[in-house]
Design an enzyme around this catalytic site. Structure first.
Site, PDB file in Angstrom:
ATOM      1  N   ARG A   1       7.404   0.724 -14.047  1.00 18.64           N
ATOM      2  CA  ARG A   1       6.658   0.424 -12.692  1.00 18.64           C
ATOM      3  C   ARG A   1       5.776   1.760 -12.559  1.00 18.64           C
ATOM      4  NH1 ARG A   1       9.611  -0.371  -7.090  1.00 18.64           N
ATOM      5  NH2 ARG A   1       9.648  -2.378  -7.853  1.00 18.64           N
TER       6      ARG A   1
ATOM      7  N   HIS B   1       4.364  -8.139  -9.376  1.00 19.19           N
ATOM      8  CA  HIS B   1       5.710  -7.785  -9.557  1.00 19.19           C
ATOM      9  C   HIS B   1       6.555  -8.855 -10.185  1.00 19.19           C
ATOM     10  CE1 HIS B   1       9.230  -5.700  -9.042  1.00 19.19           C
ATOM     11  NE2 HIS B   1       9.285  -5.550  -7.871  1.00 19.19           N
TER      12      HIS B   1
ATOM     13  N   LYS C   1       1.969  17.699 -17.255  1.00 17.75           N
ATOM     14  CA  LYS C   1       0.967  18.734 -18.090  1.00 17.75           C
ATOM     15  C   LYS C   1      -0.047  18.021 -18.385  1.00 17.75           C
ATOM     16  CE  LYS C   1       5.564  20.277 -19.884  1.00 17.75           C
ATOM     17  NZ  LYS C   1       6.361  20.165 -20.888  1.00 17.75           N
TER      18      LYS C   1
ATOM     19  N   ARG D   1      16.435  -1.540  -6.141  1.00 12.12           N
ATOM     20  CA  ARG D   1      16.913  -2.690  -6.695  1.00 12.12           C
ATOM     21  C   ARG D   1      16.185  -3.083  -8.321  1.00 12.12           C
ATOM     22  NH1 ARG D   1      17.242  -3.069  -1.713  1.00 12.12           N
ATOM     23  NH2 ARG D   1      15.051  -1.728  -1.893  1.00 12.12           N
ATOM     24  N   THR D   2      15.126  -2.888  -8.339  1.00  7.15           N
ATOM     25  CA  THR D   2      14.126  -3.172  -9.858  1.00  7.15           C
ATOM     26  C   THR D   2      14.951  -2.358 -10.813  1.00  7.15           C
ATOM     27  OG1 THR D   2      12.506  -3.589  -8.491  1.00  7.15           O
ATOM     28  CG2 THR D   2      12.203  -3.463 -10.876  1.00  7.15           C
TER      29      THR D   2
HETATM   30  N1   CP Z   1      11.900  -5.515  -4.377  1.00  2.00           N
HETATM   31  C1   CP Z   1      11.970  -4.167  -4.964  1.00  2.00           C
HETATM   32  O1   CP Z   1      10.962  -4.028  -5.922  1.00  2.00           O
HETATM   33  O2   CP Z   1      12.586  -3.378  -4.441  1.00  2.00           O
HETATM   34  P1   CP Z   1      12.756  -1.731  -5.066  1.00  2.00           P
HETATM   35  O3   CP Z   1      11.313  -1.266  -4.703  1.00  2.00           O
HETATM   36  O4   CP Z   1      13.725  -1.230  -4.318  1.00  2.00           O
HETATM   37  O5   CP Z   1      12.867  -1.674  -6.538  1.00  2.00           O
END
Ligand code: CP
Length: 315
Positions: free
Chosen positions: A102, A130, A81, A52-53
């Site tokens: 991320r 998050h 590396k 999703r993110t």
């Molecule tokens: N909610 C969320 O962070 O989903 P993903 O890990 O699929 O990005």
């Protein structure tokens, strides 16, 4: 360096800024296709898996007219590396106007924002925060309840490792919430977040039972997945993974306005028979991520609500 424009922690956002980003998200929901970011490049660096993110950030960039570069697997990058995160960020900032990242290390986004010449958006850093998920959660709560103030919010499941619940409770400090933390002892809300609640006057109760009576208290029922990837002892994961499963039959005392949120992915914690219940909102919630992330990218690049309102739509 431009750390002030980065979007790293929800703790930095005032009540006014949250409501402002919600207004912007509303604009994008009304008209998702724009050319606001024409000729801009958005980099998405995902050192951890995501559906999703990453896809909603990339869709947000595409719908705003930007181009997207990035990776979904650090194994195909020069970090294998020995290239450091700092050098990776410096390189990518040569190519992109904004970096969405991320990372599995807590604090990685803060560090990246401090070394990056372009804005950094935290798409999740370990078990820490998050914040873009929180913006879409807040937008979902606002849309379904008509307000953010004075709500009863149940947080259920993995409150120890679940970064989305940590970010949500910090953001809600502006809105006089009452939280109910429902978790087994092994996955209880960490003490530091309970201290945060006490310091910010946030009311909370802790429960181990998850049943229709406790659900009846909720305006928002926020379910979470037990985060297998954060456990060092997989036996412990096996013990707690199915401790709370929401089933449709448990919703018989729920308030009419109550909505069920989940950051997704789900594993077993919401039974499929809940999906068609009018309280279920998690798929719409994920859709709201597109609009919230359009707002976040636009904001870190310096575009205002007025810019968005005046932006001509692409036909
Ligand atoms: N909610 C969320 O962070 O989903 P993903 O890990 O699929 O990005």
């Amino acid at each position: 360096m431009n750390p002030q424009r980065s979007f790293v922690t929800i703790a930095d956002l005032s009540r006014e800024k949250i409501l402002y980003l919600i207004r912007m998200a509303e604009e994008f929901e009304a008209f998702p296709n724009r050319d606001l970011l024409k000729n801009r490049i958005v980099a998405t660096l995902f050192f951890e898996p995501s559906t999703r993110t990453r896809l909603s950030f990339e869709t947000a960039a595409n719908r705003l007219g930007a181009k997207v570069i990035g990776f979904t697997d650090p194994k195909v990058t020069s970090s294998t590396k020995g290239e450091t995160l700092k050098d990776t960020i410096m390189m990518v900032s040569n190519y992109a106007d904004v970096i969405v990242m991320r990372h599995y290390l807590e604090g990685a986004a803060q560090y990246a924002s401090e070394v990056s010449p372009v804005p950094v958006v935290n798409a999740g850093d370990g078990a820490n925060q998050h914040p873009s998920q929180t913006m879409l959660d807040l937008y979902s709560i606002y849309k379904t309840q008509g307000r953010l103030d004075d709500l009863n919010i149940l947080l259920v499941g993995d409150l120890k490792y679940g970064r989305t619940v940590h970010s949500l409770l910090m953001a809600m400090r502006h809105f006089n919430p009452t939280f109910h933390f429902i978790a087994p002892k092994e996955l209880a809300m960490p003490e530091e977040y309970k201290v945060y609640c006490r310091e910010h006057g946030i009311r909370y109760e802790e429960h181990e039972d998850f049943n229709a009576d406790v659900i009846a208290k909720a305006d928002i029922l926020y379910m979470t997945r037990v985060q297998r990837e954060r456990f060092t002892d997989l036996m412990e994961y096996e013990r707690v993974k199915d401790v709370y499963i929401l089933r449709a039959a448990m919703l018989n005392k729920a308030r009419e306005n109550m909505k069920i949120l989940h950051p997704l992915p789900r594993v077993n914690e919401i039974a499929y028979d809940v999906d068609n219940d009018p309280h279920a909102y998690y798929f719409e919630q994920a859709r709201n991520g597109l609009y919230a992330r359009q707002a976040i990218i636009s904001d870190v690049l310096g575009f205002t609500l007025e810019d968005v309102q005046n932006n001509k739509l692409q036909l």
